[in-house]
Design an enzyme around this catalytic site. Sequence first.
Site, PDB file in Angstrom:
ATOM      1  N   GLN A   9       0.700   0.915  -7.048  1.00 25.84           N
ATOM      2  CA  GLN A   9       1.224   2.202  -6.583  1.00 25.84           C
ATOM      3  C   GLN A   9       2.244   2.770  -7.561  1.00 25.84           C
ATOM      4  OE1 GLN A   9       1.744   1.841  -2.414  1.00 25.84           O
ATOM      5  NE2 GLN A   9       2.800   3.773  -2.153  1.00 25.84           N
ATOM      6  N   SER A  88       0.052  -5.927  -7.426  1.00 24.70           N
ATOM      7  CA  SER A  88       0.153  -5.520  -6.020  1.00 24.70           C
ATOM      8  C   SER A  88      -1.188  -4.945  -5.535  1.00 24.70           C
ATOM      9  CB  SER A  88       1.317  -4.535  -5.850  1.00 24.70           C
ATOM     10  OG  SER A  88       1.568  -4.294  -4.487  1.00 24.70           O
ATOM     11  N   LEU A  89      -1.222  -3.668  -5.179  1.00 22.11           N
ATOM     12  CA  LEU A  89      -2.460  -2.997  -4.789  1.00 22.11           C
ATOM     13  C   LEU A  89      -3.584  -3.248  -5.796  1.00 22.11           C
ATOM     14  CD1 LEU A  89      -4.213  -0.583  -3.612  1.00 22.11           C
ATOM     15  CD2 LEU A  89      -2.861   0.875  -5.086  1.00 22.11           C
ATOM     16  N   ARG A 113      -4.762  -1.531   4.409  1.00 22.81           N
ATOM     17  CA  ARG A 113      -3.492  -2.003   3.822  1.00 22.81           C
ATOM     18  C   ARG A 113      -2.462  -0.871   3.826  1.00 22.81           C
ATOM     19  NH1 ARG A 113      -0.913  -2.346  -1.387  1.00 22.81           N
ATOM     20  NH2 ARG A 113      -0.275  -4.451  -1.978  1.00 22.81           N
ATOM     21  N   HIS A 195       6.507  -6.279  -0.209  1.00 21.20           N
ATOM     22  CA  HIS A 195       6.610  -7.659  -0.726  1.00 21.20           C
ATOM     23  C   HIS A 195       7.908  -8.349  -0.281  1.00 21.20           C
ATOM     24  CE1 HIS A 195       2.970  -6.976  -2.948  1.00 21.20           C
ATOM     25  NE2 HIS A 195       3.478  -5.848  -3.386  1.00 21.20           N
ATOM     26  N   GLN A 244      -0.109 -11.698   0.278  1.00 16.07           N
ATOM     27  CA  GLN A 244       0.433 -10.867  -0.797  1.00 16.07           C
ATOM     28  C   GLN A 244       1.506  -9.877  -0.330  1.00 16.07           C
ATOM     29  OE1 GLN A 244      -0.995  -7.324  -2.210  1.00 16.07           O
ATOM     30  NE2 GLN A 244      -1.526  -8.033  -4.255  1.00 16.07           N
TER      31      GLN A 244
END
Length: 293
Positions: A9, A88-89, A113, A195, A244
């Site tokens: 992101q 991440s994503l 998500r 996170h 995650q």
Amino acid sequence: MKAYIFPGQGAQFTGMGQDLYEKSAEAKELFNEANKVLGFDITKIMFEGSAEELKETKVTQPAIFLHSTILAKVMGDTFQPDMVAGHSLGEISALVANRTLAFSDGLTLVSKRAQAMQKACEAAPSTMAAVLGLDDHIVEAICADQNGIVVAANYNCPGQLVISGEIEAVNNACEALKEAGAKRALLLPVGGAFHSPMMEPAREELAAAIEDTVFTEPACPIYQNVSTFAVTNPADIKKNLMFQLTAPVKWTQSIQNMIKDGATQFVEVGPGNVLQGLMRKIDRSVETGKAEV
């Protein structure tokens, strides 16, 4: 050995993916499929939307995923990864690119998500901050010393770590980090504490969706944010992905392990060039580049 890396992101921009749509019939087909899967015209927002529209979590995450995965698909035979990783994503993009996940399944997970994270953000106000110029262990120790929830969330490169948690705890940690010698400790314009333990409701929701999704044998290993080393077993990949959202993104450690395992060239697939910048700070001797069609 060639490693392909996929951004998370923040890399979005107006017009993203439009060149792919116009150049490739396969890309056009995938973008049209995405509109049906998501139930709204994401391509119109990607190609013509304002920066504000693109910033909406339900748009941002699928948009970056689509740009990355469709680019990898239209590269055809030139896309030959020896290993992959995603920030991440970007990890879900990487899992579609290495054939662990089908395109539509990956897109569905990304959409769920985004919605789950949005709900978690609205349920409990929280934030993140970038910390520059301190060793990781100092940042970790200062976070552990605060009242309230604040943790190390993104290990982006040596000397650049993002912290995440409750607003007051993050603000207090930023002051303590500056006193400890941080060059900068500044709040990020994000909707919540990604996170961190504050994403637990989102993690539970996404874990249920991951459990119901088919994960197949990948074409090459993925270095996941949670584990940092090569993973090829679909059951292990699935388990790591489930954790995650509440675990830190160990990007520095993942890249270092990829280099240790023989990666000599890293190619960023998707919008922006943030990961190339981080690569130069992790190991300047490794060749970096941008995926093109």
